[in-house]
Each structure stands twice: as structure tokens, then as C-alpha cells.
Design a protein around this motif. Structure first.
Motif, PDB file in Angstrom:
ATOM      1  N   GLU A 128      27.468  46.834  28.875  1.00 56.78           N
ATOM      2  CA  GLU A 128      28.434  47.683  29.556  1.00 56.78           C
ATOM      3  C   GLU A 128      27.765  48.579  30.594  1.00 56.78           C
ATOM      4  O   GLU A 128      28.389  48.973  31.579  1.00 56.78           O
ATOM      5  N   ARG A 145      28.245  42.041  40.047  1.00 53.25           N
ATOM      6  CA  ARG A 145      29.448  41.387  40.562  1.00 53.25           C
ATOM      7  C   ARG A 145      29.127  40.707  41.887  1.00 53.25           C
ATOM      8  O   ARG A 145      28.440  41.280  42.741  1.00 53.25           O
ATOM      9  N   THR A 166      36.638  35.004  30.604  1.00 55.64           N
ATOM     10  CA  THR A 166      35.255  35.214  30.171  1.00 55.64           C
ATOM     11  C   THR A 166      34.658  33.867  29.797  1.00 55.64           C
ATOM     12  O   THR A 166      35.321  33.031  29.169  1.00 55.64           O
ATOM     13  N   ARG A 213      27.505  40.049  32.869  1.00 57.99           N
ATOM     14  CA  ARG A 213      27.637  41.239  32.032  1.00 57.99           C
ATOM     15  C   ARG A 213      26.697  41.193  30.822  1.00 57.99           C
ATOM     16  O   ARG A 213      27.115  40.895  29.707  1.00 57.99           O
ATOM     17  N   ARG A 226      26.247  45.650  35.114  1.00 61.90           N
ATOM     18  CA  ARG A 226      26.961  44.425  35.459  1.00 61.90           C
ATOM     19  C   ARG A 226      26.646  44.088  36.911  1.00 61.90           C
ATOM     20  O   ARG A 226      26.488  44.991  37.743  1.00 61.90           O
ATOM     21  N   ASP A 234      31.477  38.424  37.274  1.00 57.35           N
ATOM     22  CA  ASP A 234      30.681  39.539  36.761  1.00 57.35           C
ATOM     23  C   ASP A 234      29.697  39.018  35.727  1.00 57.35           C
ATOM     24  O   ASP A 234      30.120  38.477  34.689  1.00 57.35           O
ATOM     25  N   GLY A 287      28.402  49.800  36.316  1.00 59.64           N
ATOM     26  CA  GLY A 287      28.414  49.923  34.866  1.00 59.64           C
ATOM     27  C   GLY A 287      28.882  51.296  34.441  1.00 59.64           C
ATOM     28  O   GLY A 287      29.263  52.141  35.269  1.00 59.64           O
TER      29      GLY A 287
END
Length: 435
Positions: free
Chosen positions: A132, A137, A101, A129, A135, A127, A179
Motif C-alpha cells: 500500500e 502506475r 486485479t 502494487r 505503487r 498499477d 502510495g
């Protein structure tokens, strides 16, 4: 008198002038320099546990998770008089994995694979983000479609996946918006990808078109009553695109058995001098679901693939079908989509702990009769496959597993004499380490 007062007056004046200077020096010594930091930098956090190795900043905005996967397999074919399979030991998967991350809202994964004598990139994506529920990708990832394929092979109770994966796109390059919400009770995925052949992965787009993939999955009772329905999940997925193959890349891939033997392939130049290529619309649909309750597990899915193909002046839309149902039971642990979870790790000193998972599966692959003989050779390719398998897996803990499977698959067609290909009896073993 005057001579005596003067020195006293001068002394008093000196004391008054010196006092402010002394007070100022005291304040300067008491206060820190302007350039000195107010707090010391906090050291990074290092965590090592059953869940793996993690290195992170104190505020968890930057995280590195080195991971790995190693699978050593044995593959043996019983009663194989035609020698269609090769008995062998092999490294099925050898994958160093780096998850992480950045800045608290950008996740990434890099996962190469050196198994089966190859060197390829399986996953390579980032990703974005912001939350939640949403997202974005980008990169190379699993196409959001097949349920069993979306389950990690590290957690599948069977050594090899079912016949349904012959009709499922694997990994592809593109963009995916995905998500979840309400604590994971619903999930969605929308992806634009280059477009995989059935049962395969691609590295680049072979034409100017793209595939659209959409999937929704719901666990409506997760975290709610009644408790025995919390492991119920139902979903549906679809892909749609236009695919056009070429002489160097047909846009079509062979289908394999549970023992990883080729059981169906489209005609190539070596067969009749004509080459079959993907040519037109490719549409897939799959209803899917699972149910986990305590030690019991159930997973089922159906896949339909409709594709236009072409050879010379002949064209056709072929409809292939596959389905599977798998049940499992875990002794000494809990069943889940994320794999069997032992109640407590195995202790070699007391010979206690660990979990034993027993599973059974029935699956089938039905290929369109219109594929024969114009697009596939009936003397080499089967028109139907049906199989039954049993699996036992002993999980010492979440990271070390030993498995033994037996699969029998019966075929229709595919023999050189025009009859049925001999049944496949595959005995598979695996030692697995993940961290």
C-alpha cells in the motif's frame, strides 16, 4: 503317514505364499492413484451487492469488477438575451468501466467515455502494487494535482466542477509513483507525464519535454482523537515543465464557465493572423484541503498557473489564479469526500430512506491583465469571472442520484463593445446511475 502329511504341507505352503499377494492387493486398492488430485479445485466467488458486481478466484488473486456510469443532464440558460448558451438535454457521461486485479498485486482499469457525442479513452492504466505504501502506475490517468478533479464526478455535490479546473491539468499519459501509509493518514504522488494545457487532457506529447507533478496529502487525525477532526485533510501539489506549442497544436486550451461555455481563449489565426502558443516554462501550485464531520462537508482550494506564451516576436509570462470554497450538508446521511452516504436506502413502498444533500459554492477565476490585447482578444475573452452556485442532490442510495443546480457567474470584460460579458445564469439538472 507320509502320504497324509504331504497334501497338508503343500496346502499350508500355498496359504503362506498367497497371503503377501492378497495384502499387497489390499494396499493398492486402499491408496489413490498417483495421478489423482488430492483436493478438488475451488469454484470462483461471485458477489452482487450495492457495491457492484465482482467475480473473483477463491484466493482473491484474480478479480474482475465490471462497473458503469451514466449521467443524463439538462442544461438551461436563464435571461440569456445574447444567446451565449444553448438549452439542451445531453448524455454528459456514459462510461463502461472494467476494474480488476491479476496475480494479487497488479491492478488495472479501462474506462472509455461515450458522452457528449464523443468516443474517447478516459482511463487506461495498470498499477504494480507490491504494498500500500508504494505503487507504480503506468498508462493514462488523472494528473495528481487538483483536489476537486481528483474527487470522482460521481461523488461531487455539484453537477459541474468549479472555475478552478480551468487551471488544472486533467488526464495525461505517463508514470506515477504513489502510495499511502498509517491507514491512509498520509498520501503521496510523484508523476512524469507528457504535459497537459490548463483545463485540458492530451493524447500525446507535442514536444520533447515532460511535466513533473508532485502531491502530498495528509489526514493527520484519521482514526485518532478528537473524533471531529478525523475528516480534516490538508495537502499541496505542484507541476513543472517546459511546453512548446506548434501551429497544429498550440499547447493552450480555452477556459469554460460552469455552464460549459467558452469564456477565454488565446488568439488564433482567425483573430489577427497571429497564433499564440505555449513557449517555455509552465508552473502550477495548489494548496488544498477538506473537512468532513457527520453531515457537514467543506472543500477549498487555490490554484496558481504561471506560463510562458509567444506570438510572433512577443513573449510573456502570464500568471492566472483561481479559487473556490464549497460547503455541504447531508440530511439523512453522512458527508464524505467519496460522496453523500445515505443512512439507509430509499424504500419506494414506505417513502423513507435516502439522503438529501444541499451545497453552496463561491469560486473565482482571475486572468492576467498582461494577456490583453496581445495574447487574447478583450472583446471575446473575459479577464475575470466570479460565481455563486447552490445545489440539491437526492441520493436514493449509493448508486442512484437526482440533482438540480443553479449557478450565476459575473464577468469583467469579454463583450464585443468593450464592456462586460452578460452574467451567466445556468440551471443544471442530472439523473445519475452508477454501479
Amino acid at each position: 503317514m507320509s502320504t497324509l502329511r504331504a497334501p497338508a504341507l503343500l496346502a499350508a505352503t500355498g496359504l503362506l505364499l498367497a497371503a503377501p499377494r492378497a495384502h499387497a492387493r489390499a494396499e493398492e486398492s486402499a491408496s489413490p492413484p498417483a495421478s489423482a488430485p488430492t483436493t478438488a479445485a475451488r469454484p470462483p466467488i461471485i458477489s452482487i451487492s450495492e457495491e457492484g458486481f465482482t467475480l473473483s478466484s477463491a484466493d482473491k488473486a484474480f478479480v474482475l469488477k465490471p462497473r458503469g456510469q451514466l449521467q443524463g443532464d439538462g442544461r438551461f440558460f436563464l435571461a440569456d438575451t445574447d444567446r451565449t448558451g444553448t438549452n439542451t438535454f445531453l448524455i454528459r457521461r456514459m462510461r463502461p468501466i472494467l476494474d480488476g486485479t491479476l496475480f494479487g498485486f497488479i491492478d488495472f482499469r479501462l474506462m472509455p467515455d461515450f458522452g457528449v457525442g464523443q468516443s474517447i479513452i478516459q482511463d487506461a492504466f495498470i498499477d504494480f502494487r507490491p504494498g500500500e505504501w508504494v505503487r507504480l502506475r503506468a498508462g493514462r490517468f488523472k494528473t495528481p494535482f487538483g483536489l476537486e478533479l481528483l474527487q470522482s464526478d460521481m461523488d461531487n455535490p455539484f453537477i459541474e466542477r468549479s472555475l478552478t479546473v480551468d487551471l488544472v491539468p486533467n488526464r495525461d499519459e505517463g508514470l506515477e509513483l504513489h502510495g499511502e501509509g498509517e491507514g491512509g493518514r498520509w498520501q503521496y504522488s510523484l508523476a512524469v507525464v507528457n504535459g497537459d494545457p490548463d483545463g485540458a487532457s492530451t493524447d500525446a506529447n507535442i514536444d520533447d519535454s515532460f511535466d513533473l507533478a508532485a502531491r502530498v496529502f495528509a489526514l493527520p487525525f484519521k482514526g485518532r482523537a478528537p473524533s471531529f477532526l478525523q475528516g480534516l485533510g490538508l495537502g499541496i501539489a505542484v507541476t513543472r515543465g517546459l511546453q512548446f506549442g506548434t501551429a497544429t497544436n498550440t499547447g493552450l486550451a480555452p477556459f469554460r464557465s460552469t455552464g460549459q461555455q467558452v469564456i477565454f481563449s488565446y488568439l488564433g489565426n482567425a483573430d489577427t493572423g497571429e497564433l499564440v502558443t505555449a513557449h517555455g516554462q509552465h508552473l502550477r501550485l495548489t494548496p488544498q484541503g477538506h473537512f468532513y464531520w457527520g453531515s457537514f462537508g467543506l472543500l477549498a482550494e487555490y490554484v496558481r498557473s504561471s506560463q510562458e506564451v509567444r506570438t510572433a516576436d512577443a513573449r510573456a509570462r502570464l500568471h492566472h489564479h483561481a479559487w473556490q470554497t464549497a460547503v455541504s450538508w447531508v440530511f439523512g446521511g453522512k458527508a464524505s469526500f467519496e460522496g453523500a452516504r445515505p443512512t439507509k436506502p430509499f424504500d419506494p413502498k414506505t417513502l423513507t430512506g435516502g439522503a438529501l444533500e444541499v451545497a453552496a459554492r463561491y469560486h473565482a477565476l482571475d486572468l492576467d491583465d498582461a494577456a490583453f490585447p496581445r495574447f487574447a482578444n478583450p472583446a471575446r475573452s473575459v479577464s475575470e469571472a466570479k460565481g455563486f452556485g447552490v445545489a440539491t442532490t437526492f441520493a436514493l442510495n449509493r448508486r442512484v442520484r437526482f440533482a438540480l443546480n443553479f449557478h450565476r457567474t459575473n464577468y469583467v470584460g469579454g463583450a464585443p463593445d468593450g464592456g462586460d460579458r452578460a452574467p451567466e445564469n445556468a440551471l443544471l439538472s442530472r439523473c445519475q446511475l452508477t454501479f
